[in-house]
Enzyme design. Structure first.
Site, PDB file in Angstrom:
ATOM      1  NE  ARG A   1      80.205  21.815  50.821  1.00  0.00           N
ATOM      2  CZ  ARG A   1      81.140  20.959  51.256  1.00  0.00           C
ATOM      3  NH1 ARG A   1      81.286  20.742  52.548  1.00  0.00           N
ATOM      4  NH2 ARG A   1      81.912  20.363  50.407  1.00  0.00           N
TER       5      ARG A   1
ATOM      6  NE  ARG B   1      86.880  17.461  51.957  1.00  0.00           N
ATOM      7  CZ  ARG B   1      86.118  17.916  50.975  1.00  0.00           C
ATOM      8  NH1 ARG B   1      86.398  17.615  49.718  1.00  0.00           N
ATOM      9  NH2 ARG B   1      85.062  18.654  51.242  1.00  0.00           N
TER      10      ARG B   1
ATOM     11  CE  LYS C   1      82.974  18.916  42.835  1.00  0.00           C
ATOM     12  NZ  LYS C   1      82.306  18.261  43.983  1.00  0.00           N
TER      13      LYS C   1
ATOM     14  NE  ARG D   1      79.531  24.305  43.553  1.00  0.00           N
ATOM     15  CZ  ARG D   1      80.743  23.820  43.832  1.00  0.00           C
ATOM     16  NH1 ARG D   1      81.741  24.007  43.029  1.00  0.00           N
ATOM     17  NH2 ARG D   1      80.936  23.127  44.922  1.00  0.00           N
TER      18      ARG D   1
ATOM     19  NE  ARG E   1      86.286  22.162  51.673  1.00  0.00           N
ATOM     20  CZ  ARG E   1      85.842  21.818  50.462  1.00  0.00           C
ATOM     21  NH1 ARG E   1      86.613  21.149  49.634  1.00  0.00           N
ATOM     22  NH2 ARG E   1      84.630  22.156  50.070  1.00  0.00           N
TER      23      ARG E   1
HETATM   24  P1  AP5 Z   1      87.163  15.083  47.216  1.00  0.00           P
HETATM   25  O1  AP5 Z   1      87.917  14.621  46.011  1.00  0.00           O
HETATM   26  O2  AP5 Z   1      87.752  16.089  48.098  1.00  0.00           O
HETATM   27  O3  AP5 Z   1      85.649  15.469  46.799  1.00  0.00           O
HETATM   28  P2  AP5 Z   1      85.095  16.716  45.961  1.00  0.00           P
HETATM   29  O4  AP5 Z   1      84.103  16.195  44.989  1.00  0.00           O
HETATM   30  O5  AP5 Z   1      86.216  17.536  45.451  1.00  0.00           O
HETATM   31  O6  AP5 Z   1      84.278  17.433  47.105  1.00  0.00           O
HETATM   32  P3  AP5 Z   1      84.237  18.968  47.551  1.00  0.00           P
HETATM   33  O7  AP5 Z   1      83.700  18.975  48.960  1.00  0.00           O
HETATM   34  O8  AP5 Z   1      85.563  19.628  47.333  1.00  0.00           O
HETATM   35  O9  AP5 Z   1      83.190  19.531  46.566  1.00  0.00           O
HETATM   36  P4  AP5 Z   1      82.365  20.831  46.714  1.00  0.00           P
HETATM   37  O10 AP5 Z   1      81.835  20.950  45.348  1.00  0.00           O
HETATM   38  O11 AP5 Z   1      81.391  20.807  47.795  1.00  0.00           O
HETATM   39  O12 AP5 Z   1      83.434  21.918  47.188  1.00  0.00           O
HETATM   40  P5  AP5 Z   1      84.256  23.033  46.427  1.00  0.00           P
HETATM   41  O13 AP5 Z   1      85.572  23.156  47.090  1.00  0.00           O
HETATM   42  O14 AP5 Z   1      84.227  22.817  44.975  1.00  0.00           O
HETATM   43  O15 AP5 Z   1      86.852  13.749  48.083  1.00  0.00           O
HETATM   44  C1  AP5 Z   1      86.213  13.851  49.353  1.00  0.00           C
HETATM   45  C2  AP5 Z   1      86.884  12.902  50.371  1.00  0.00           C
HETATM   46  O16 AP5 Z   1      86.639  11.547  49.986  1.00  0.00           O
HETATM   47  C3  AP5 Z   1      88.404  13.032  50.465  1.00  0.00           C
HETATM   48  O17 AP5 Z   1      88.771  12.832  51.801  1.00  0.00           O
HETATM   49  C4  AP5 Z   1      88.942  11.898  49.577  1.00  0.00           C
HETATM   50  O18 AP5 Z   1      90.188  11.432  50.055  1.00  0.00           O
HETATM   51  C5  AP5 Z   1      87.844  10.839  49.718  1.00  0.00           C
HETATM   52  N1  AP5 Z   1      87.585  10.106  48.475  1.00  0.00           N
HETATM   53  C6  AP5 Z   1      87.506  10.606  47.198  1.00  0.00           C
HETATM   54  N2  AP5 Z   1      87.201   9.627  46.307  1.00  0.00           N
HETATM   55  C7  AP5 Z   1      87.059   8.486  47.048  1.00  0.00           C
HETATM   56  C8  AP5 Z   1      86.733   7.126  46.706  1.00  0.00           C
HETATM   57  N3  AP5 Z   1      86.468   6.756  45.444  1.00  0.00           N
HETATM   58  N4  AP5 Z   1      86.643   6.203  47.703  1.00  0.00           N
HETATM   59  C9  AP5 Z   1      86.901   6.575  49.011  1.00  0.00           C
HETATM   60  N5  AP5 Z   1      87.227   7.845  49.392  1.00  0.00           N
HETATM   61  C10 AP5 Z   1      87.297   8.784  48.419  1.00  0.00           C
HETATM   62  O19 AP5 Z   1      83.407  24.352  46.751  1.00  0.00           O
HETATM   63  C11 AP5 Z   1      83.351  24.873  48.052  1.00  0.00           C
HETATM   64  C12 AP5 Z   1      82.492  26.125  48.093  1.00  0.00           C
HETATM   65  O20 AP5 Z   1      83.063  27.125  47.242  1.00  0.00           O
HETATM   66  C13 AP5 Z   1      81.068  25.965  47.588  1.00  0.00           C
HETATM   67  O21 AP5 Z   1      80.207  25.509  48.599  1.00  0.00           O
HETATM   68  C14 AP5 Z   1      80.743  27.397  47.137  1.00  0.00           C
HETATM   69  O22 AP5 Z   1      80.446  28.216  48.237  1.00  0.00           O
HETATM   70  C15 AP5 Z   1      82.062  27.868  46.558  1.00  0.00           C
HETATM   71  N6  AP5 Z   1      82.149  27.582  45.122  1.00  0.00           N
HETATM   72  C16 AP5 Z   1      83.052  26.755  44.507  1.00  0.00           C
HETATM   73  N7  AP5 Z   1      82.849  26.716  43.181  1.00  0.00           N
HETATM   74  C17 AP5 Z   1      81.786  27.543  42.937  1.00  0.00           C
HETATM   75  C18 AP5 Z   1      81.078  27.888  41.750  1.00  0.00           C
HETATM   76  N8  AP5 Z   1      81.435  27.409  40.542  1.00  0.00           N
HETATM   77  N9  AP5 Z   1      80.041  28.748  41.889  1.00  0.00           N
HETATM   78  C19 AP5 Z   1      79.683  29.259  43.071  1.00  0.00           C
HETATM   79  N10 AP5 Z   1      80.298  28.945  44.219  1.00  0.00           N
HETATM   80  C20 AP5 Z   1      81.348  28.101  44.163  1.00  0.00           C
HETATM   81 MG    MG Z   2      86.962  19.501  45.859  1.00  0.00          MG
END
Ligand code: AP5
Ligand code: MG
Ligand code: ZN
Length: 214
Positions: A171, A127, A13, A88, A160
Site C-alpha cells: 500500500r 489500529r 485521514k 488517489r 483490517r
Molecule cells: P486512520 O485515521 O485510520 O488513518 P487513514 O489515513 O485513514 O489510513 P487508512 O489505512 O484508512 O488509509 P488507506 O488510504 O490505506 O485506506 P483506505 O481505507 O482509504 O489512522 C490510523 C491509526 O492511527 C488509527 O488506529 C488511529 O487511531 C491512529 N491515529 C490517527 N491519527 C493519529 C495521531 N495523530 N497520533 C496517533 N495515532 C493516530 O483504502 C483501503 C483500500 O481500498 C485501498 O488499498 C484500495 O484497495 C481501496 N481504495 C480506497 N479508495 C480507493 C480509491 N480512491 N481508488 C482506488 N482504490 C481505492
Molecule cells: Mg481510513
C-alpha cells in the site's frame, strides 16, 4: 465546504475526517469504507474490488469514480463533504473536477497529511476498527476503554485484513507512485495545504481546523 483529505495509509485521514464531520456537520465519504462494506455484503462491486484490496493495490478507477459521482449528489452532500481516500490517481482527480464543474462547484480545501514511514507503520499495526460503526482505535495511542469493544457502540473491534505487514508495504508503494502527481495537480492552487501529520491527534486536528477556519 468541500474538502479532500490526501495522505498515505495510516496518516490519519479517517481520524481527521470524523473530527471535521463533527465540527462542520458535513458527511465523510471514504471510498475505503464504502468498498469494505461492499466486500462484506458480497455485492457485485464488492466481489470485483476484493482481490485488489486484499493485495494492497488500487481498485479500478471507473469503479471508484462511479461510487463518488453517485454519492456526491445525495441530499446530505448539499452543504459539502469530506473526501477521505479519493482521489488517489490523476484520472480520479480529473474525473472529480469534471463532475464538480458539471454540478457548478469546486473543491475548497485539499489537506495533505504528511507523516514519516515509522509513524505510519506503528499506526497501522496498532489500529483496531469497530465492526459495527467503523470507529478507529489504536492499542497504544487511542485504546478503547474495554479491550476489544467499541467505546461508541459496544461493537467488536477487529484488525483490517490489509493492515498485515506485507500488504502495508504494498500500500505504501502504491501510494508513493501516485502521490506526486496528485500533489502537483492540486498544488498549483491556493487551496492545497500540506499538514504535518506526525503530531498527536489533537495537534493535527487543531492545525486542520485552523486551515478550515473552525
Ligand atoms: P486512520 O485515521 O485510520 O488513518 P487513514 O489515513 O485513514 O489510513 P487508512 O489505512 O484508512 O488509509 P488507506 O488510504 O490505506 O485506506 P483506505 O481505507 O482509504 O489512522 C490510523 C491509526 O492511527 C488509527 O488506529 C488511529 O487511531 C491512529 N491515529 C490517527 N491519527 C493519529 C495521531 N495523530 N497520533 C496517533 N495515532 C493516530 O483504502 C483501503 C483500500 O481500498 C485501498 O488499498 C484500495 O484497495 C481501496 N481504495 C480506497 N479508495 C480507493 C480509491 N480512491 N481508488 C482506488 N482504490 C481505492
Ligand atoms: Mg481510513
Ligand atoms: Zn462502534
Amino acid at each position: 465546504m468541500k474538502i479532500i483529505l490526501l495522505g498515505p495509509p495510516g496518516a490519519g485521514k479517517g481520524t481527521q475526517a470524523k473530527i471535521i464531520t463533527g465540527k462542520f456537520a458535513i458527511p465523510q465519504i471514504s471510498t475505503g469504507d464504502i468498498l469494505r462494506k461492499a466486500v462484506k455484503d458480497q455485492t457485485e462491486m464488492g466481489k470485483r474490488a476484493k482481490s485488489f484490496m486484499d493485495s494492497g493495490g488500487l481498485v479500478p478507477d471507473e469503479v471508484v469514480i462511479g461510487i463518488i459521482n453517485e454519492r456526491i449528489t445525495e441530499p446530505d452532500c448539499s452543504k459539502g463533504y469530506i473526501l477521505d481516500g479519493f482521489p488517489r490517481t490523476l484520472i480520479q482527480a480529473e474525473a472529480l473536477t469534471e463532475a464538480l464543474t458539471a454540478l457548478g462547484g469546486d473543491i475548497d480545501f485539499v489537506i495533505d497529511l504528511k507523516a514519516d514511514a515509522e509513524t505510519l507503520s506503528r499506526r497501522l499495526s496498532g489500529r483496531r476498527v469497530c465492526r459495527e460503526c467503523g470507529q478507529m482505535f489504536h492499542v497504544e495511542f487511542n485504546p478503547s476503554k474495554i479491550d476489544g469493544k467499541c467505546d461508541k457502540c459496544g461493537g467488536e473491534l477487529y484488525q483490517r485484513d490489509d493492515d498485515k505487514e506485507e500488504t502495508v508495504l504494498k500500500r505504501f508503494e502504491v501510494y508513493d507512485t501516485q502521490a506526486r502527481a496528485l500533489e502537483s495537480y492540486y498544488s498549483t492552487s491556493g487551496r492545497y495545504k500540506p499538514v504535518d501529520g506526525n503530531a498527536s491527534m489533537e495537534d493535527v486536528s487543531q492545525k486542520v481546523l485552523d486551515i478550515l477556519g473552525g
